[in-house]
Design a protein around this motif. Structure first.
Motif, PDB file in Angstrom:
ATOM      1  N   GLY A   1       0.814  -1.211   0.000  1.00  0.00           N
ATOM      2  CA  GLY A   1       0.000   0.000   0.000  1.00  0.00           C
ATOM      3  C   GLY A   1       0.847   1.260   0.000  1.00  0.00           C
ATOM      4  N   VAL A   2       1.934   1.275   0.762  1.00  0.00           N
ATOM      5  CA  VAL A   2       2.811   2.445   0.803  1.00  0.00           C
ATOM      6  C   VAL A   2       3.493   2.650  -0.537  1.00  0.00           C
ATOM      7  CG1 VAL A   2       4.887   3.407   1.870  1.00  0.00           C
ATOM      8  CG2 VAL A   2       3.149   2.292   3.289  1.00  0.00           C
ATOM      9  N   ALA A   3       3.957   1.565  -1.194  1.00  0.00           N
ATOM     10  CA  ALA A   3       4.624   1.694  -2.505  1.00  0.00           C
ATOM     11  C   ALA A   3       3.671   2.239  -3.557  1.00  0.00           C
ATOM     12  CB  ALA A   3       5.186   0.329  -2.927  1.00  0.00           C
TER      13      ALA A   3
ATOM     14  N   ALA B   1       4.356  -4.271 -11.313  1.00  0.00           N
ATOM     15  CA  ALA B   1       4.700  -5.354 -10.377  1.00  0.00           C
ATOM     16  C   ALA B   1       5.600  -4.883  -9.243  1.00  0.00           C
ATOM     17  CB  ALA B   1       5.401  -6.499 -11.121  1.00  0.00           C
ATOM     18  N   SER B   2       6.115  -3.670  -9.364  1.00  0.00           N
ATOM     19  CA  SER B   2       7.065  -3.195  -8.354  1.00  0.00           C
ATOM     20  C   SER B   2       6.472  -3.159  -6.947  1.00  0.00           C
ATOM     21  CB  SER B   2       7.591  -1.812  -8.736  1.00  0.00           C
ATOM     22  OG  SER B   2       8.302  -1.882  -9.932  1.00  0.00           O
ATOM     23  N   PRO B   3       5.261  -2.635  -6.751  1.00  0.00           N
ATOM     24  CA  PRO B   3       4.733  -2.599  -5.384  1.00  0.00           C
ATOM     25  C   PRO B   3       4.606  -3.986  -4.740  1.00  0.00           C
ATOM     26  CG  PRO B   3       3.431  -1.191  -6.814  1.00  0.00           C
ATOM     27  CD  PRO B   3       4.338  -1.999  -7.695  1.00  0.00           C
ATOM     28  N   TYR B   4       4.475  -5.048  -5.563  1.00  0.00           N
ATOM     29  CA  TYR B   4       4.302  -6.397  -5.029  1.00  0.00           C
ATOM     30  C   TYR B   4       5.638  -7.152  -4.862  1.00  0.00           C
ATOM     31  CZ  TYR B   4      -0.456  -5.375  -6.413  1.00  0.00           C
ATOM     32  OH  TYR B   4      -1.705  -4.762  -6.572  1.00  0.00           O
ATOM     33  N   LEU B   5       6.688  -6.637  -5.485  1.00  0.00           N
ATOM     34  CA  LEU B   5       7.995  -7.295  -5.379  1.00  0.00           C
ATOM     35  C   LEU B   5       8.897  -6.666  -4.310  1.00  0.00           C
ATOM     36  CD1 LEU B   5       8.832  -7.861  -9.151  1.00  0.00           C
ATOM     37  CD2 LEU B   5       7.904  -9.505  -7.503  1.00  0.00           C
ATOM     38  N   ILE B   6       8.742  -5.369  -4.096  1.00  0.00           N
ATOM     39  CA  ILE B   6       9.607  -4.698  -3.119  1.00  0.00           C
ATOM     40  C   ILE B   6       9.449  -5.284  -1.710  1.00  0.00           C
ATOM     41  CG2 ILE B   6      10.004  -2.501  -1.958  1.00  0.00           C
ATOM     42  CD1 ILE B   6       9.477  -1.087  -4.605  1.00  0.00           C
ATOM     43  N   PRO B   7       8.242  -5.585  -1.235  1.00  0.00           N
ATOM     44  CA  PRO B   7       8.138  -6.184   0.108  1.00  0.00           C
ATOM     45  C   PRO B   7       8.870  -7.520   0.241  1.00  0.00           C
ATOM     46  CG  PRO B   7       6.011  -5.315  -0.564  1.00  0.00           C
ATOM     47  CD  PRO B   7       6.896  -5.251  -1.771  1.00  0.00           C
TER      48      PRO B   7
ATOM     49  N   ASP C   1      11.291  -8.658   3.367  1.00  0.00           N
ATOM     50  CA  ASP C   1      11.038  -9.855   4.167  1.00  0.00           C
ATOM     51  C   ASP C   1      12.122 -10.922   3.959  1.00  0.00           C
ATOM     52  OD1 ASP C   1       8.767  -8.670   5.135  1.00  0.00           O
ATOM     53  OD2 ASP C   1       7.425  -9.607   3.676  1.00  0.00           O
ATOM     54  N   GLY C   2      12.621 -11.047   2.717  1.00  0.00           N
ATOM     55  CA  GLY C   2      13.702 -12.018   2.466  1.00  0.00           C
ATOM     56  C   GLY C   2      14.977 -11.658   3.216  1.00  0.00           C
ATOM     57  N   LEU C   3      15.289 -10.346   3.267  1.00  0.00           N
ATOM     58  CA  LEU C   3      16.462  -9.918   4.026  1.00  0.00           C
ATOM     59  C   LEU C   3      16.306 -10.246   5.515  1.00  0.00           C
ATOM     60  CD1 LEU C   3      19.169  -8.389   4.027  1.00  0.00           C
ATOM     61  CD2 LEU C   3      17.863  -6.285   4.398  1.00  0.00           C
ATOM     62  N   ILE C   4      15.104 -10.061   6.038  1.00  0.00           N
ATOM     63  CA  ILE C   4      14.861 -10.361   7.458  1.00  0.00           C
ATOM     64  C   ILE C   4      15.016 -11.859   7.732  1.00  0.00           C
ATOM     65  CG2 ILE C   4      13.100 -10.370   9.256  1.00  0.00           C
ATOM     66  CD1 ILE C   4      12.039  -7.759   8.101  1.00  0.00           C
ATOM     67  N   VAL C   5      14.512 -12.700   6.819  1.00  0.00           N
ATOM     68  CA  VAL C   5      14.615 -14.158   7.018  1.00  0.00           C
ATOM     69  C   VAL C   5      16.070 -14.609   6.984  1.00  0.00           C
ATOM     70  CG1 VAL C   5      14.045 -16.381   5.990  1.00  0.00           C
ATOM     71  CG2 VAL C   5      12.297 -14.612   6.160  1.00  0.00           C
ATOM     72  N   ILE C   6      16.832 -14.128   5.993  1.00  0.00           N
ATOM     73  CA  ILE C   6      18.246 -14.533   5.883  1.00  0.00           C
ATOM     74  C   ILE C   6      19.039 -14.081   7.108  1.00  0.00           C
ATOM     75  CG2 ILE C   6      20.352 -14.210   4.559  1.00  0.00           C
ATOM     76  CD1 ILE C   6      18.603 -13.997   2.061  1.00  0.00           C
ATOM     77  N   ALA C   7      18.802 -12.847   7.551  1.00  0.00           N
ATOM     78  CA  ALA C   7      19.544 -12.334   8.702  1.00  0.00           C
ATOM     79  C   ALA C   7      19.179 -13.077   9.983  1.00  0.00           C
ATOM     80  CB  ALA C   7      19.287 -10.833   8.862  1.00  0.00           C
ATOM     81  N   SER C   8      17.914 -13.413  10.161  1.00  0.00           N
ATOM     82  CA  SER C   8      17.516 -14.115  11.380  1.00  0.00           C
ATOM     83  C   SER C   8      18.100 -15.523  11.428  1.00  0.00           C
ATOM     84  CB  SER C   8      15.986 -14.172  11.457  1.00  0.00           C
ATOM     85  OG  SER C   8      15.455 -14.856  10.323  1.00  0.00           O
ATOM     86  N   VAL C   9      18.082 -16.246  10.299  1.00  0.00           N
ATOM     87  CA  VAL C   9      18.684 -17.594  10.269  1.00  0.00           C
ATOM     88  C   VAL C   9      20.194 -17.516  10.519  1.00  0.00           C
ATOM     89  CG1 VAL C   9      19.120 -19.601   8.816  1.00  0.00           C
ATOM     90  CG2 VAL C   9      16.871 -18.530   8.798  1.00  0.00           C
ATOM     91  N   SER C  10      20.847 -16.506   9.955  1.00  0.00           N
ATOM     92  CA  SER C  10      22.288 -16.344  10.172  1.00  0.00           C
ATOM     93  C   SER C  10      22.604 -16.047  11.629  1.00  0.00           C
ATOM     94  CB  SER C  10      22.826 -15.223   9.282  1.00  0.00           C
ATOM     95  OG  SER C  10      22.601 -15.514   7.924  1.00  0.00           O
ATOM     96  N   LEU C  11      21.771 -15.252  12.275  1.00  0.00           N
ATOM     97  CA  LEU C  11      21.979 -14.954  13.699  1.00  0.00           C
ATOM     98  C   LEU C  11      21.890 -16.217  14.557  1.00  0.00           C
ATOM     99  CD1 LEU C  11      20.116 -11.586  14.399  1.00  0.00           C
ATOM    100  CD2 LEU C  11      22.559 -12.049  14.583  1.00  0.00           C
TER     101      LEU C  11
END
Length: 246
Positions: free
Chosen positions: A93-95, A103-109, A113-123
């Motif tokens: 909605g913000v995008a 398709a940009s508003p639906y791909l940016i999130p 979220d992918g960055l958050i998942v990768i960082a949390s698993v790495s932690l």
């Protein structure tokens, strides 16, 4: 090991910074999508904050096997799913509001979220490796040295036979040694000995006459004195010479 520990700690702080950046982007999208009041913004910001706290707990508290560990992982997965679903549509909605189309508003999130998942698993992975390095490996058991036949024979030969005495073997009784009873020498023997000492070289008859005893008694006492002089007790030179003359 100390170098690896410091490197992992530095890497952990870098991954934590990336994870915080992803949470901040999701938090900004949720707050911008909310209405312009504190209550609506706080509600929208809660999902990313809950995910941040859950990942910190998972990465810092050691995992144990069992039902409690499964429950904690399941709860974290549920929080992450809720935060991802809410944040995705808020950021879409913000995008759209700020000019993104197609398709940009639906791909940016997905990138957030992918960055958050990768960082949390790495932690979580880095936290587990740091704990393993801090506890260290378990001490290895000392190797068992094999015993050869020669060593076993030598040990058996040097072992005192204490087991035999404890096995019920009765000790050999020691016979009691009683002292011999000494018969006192008669007075005539003392007379013969004194006369033989005073008259070295005298005959048995002369000694008997001087001592006032019979010749046979003198000969008997002189023979006993000869046996006494032959023993190593206390030889008397005068008596020895007198007995030799008799």
């Amino acid at each position: 090991m100390t170098t690896d520990l410091h490197r992992l700690k530095r890497l952990g702080w870098a991954v934590r910074a990336v994870f915080t950046l992803g949470i901040a982007a999701s938090l900004a999208g949720n707050v911008l999508h909310a209405e312009n009041n504190a209550i609506s913004q706080a509600i929208s910001a809660w999902s990313p904050l809950a995910l941040l706290l859950a990942v910190e707990l998972i990465s810092r508290v050691p995992l144990r096997r069992g039902a409690q560990a499964v429950a904690r992982l399941a709860a974290t997965a549920v929080i992450a799913g809720i935060a991802a679903w809410v944040s995705y549509w808020h950021m879409v909605g913000v995008a759209v509001r700020y000019g993104e189309s197609g398709a940009s508003p639906y791909l940016i999130p997905f990138s957030v979220d992918g960055l958050i998942v990768i960082a949390s698993v790495s932690l979580v992975e880095i936290g587990g490796r740091i704990r393993r390095l801090q506890t260290g490996p378990a001490p290895a058991a000392a190797p068992v040295q094999p015993v050869t036949v020669s060593e076993a024979t030598t040990t058996a030969a040097l072992t005192p036979p204490a087991a035999e005495s404890a096995a019920g073997v009765e000790p050999v009784p020691v016979a009691e040694v009683r002292p011999k009873r000494l018969t006192p020498r008669p007075p005539s023997a003392d007379k013969v000995a004194k006369v033989a000492a005073k008259m070295p070289g005298a005959s048995a008859a002369a000694i008997a006459a001087k001592a006032g005893v019979s010749p046979s008694t003198a000969r008997r006492h002189l023979a006993a004195l000869r046996v006494t002089d032959a023993s190593p007790s206390a030889p008397v030179p005068a008596e020895t010479s007198a007995l030799a003359a008799a």
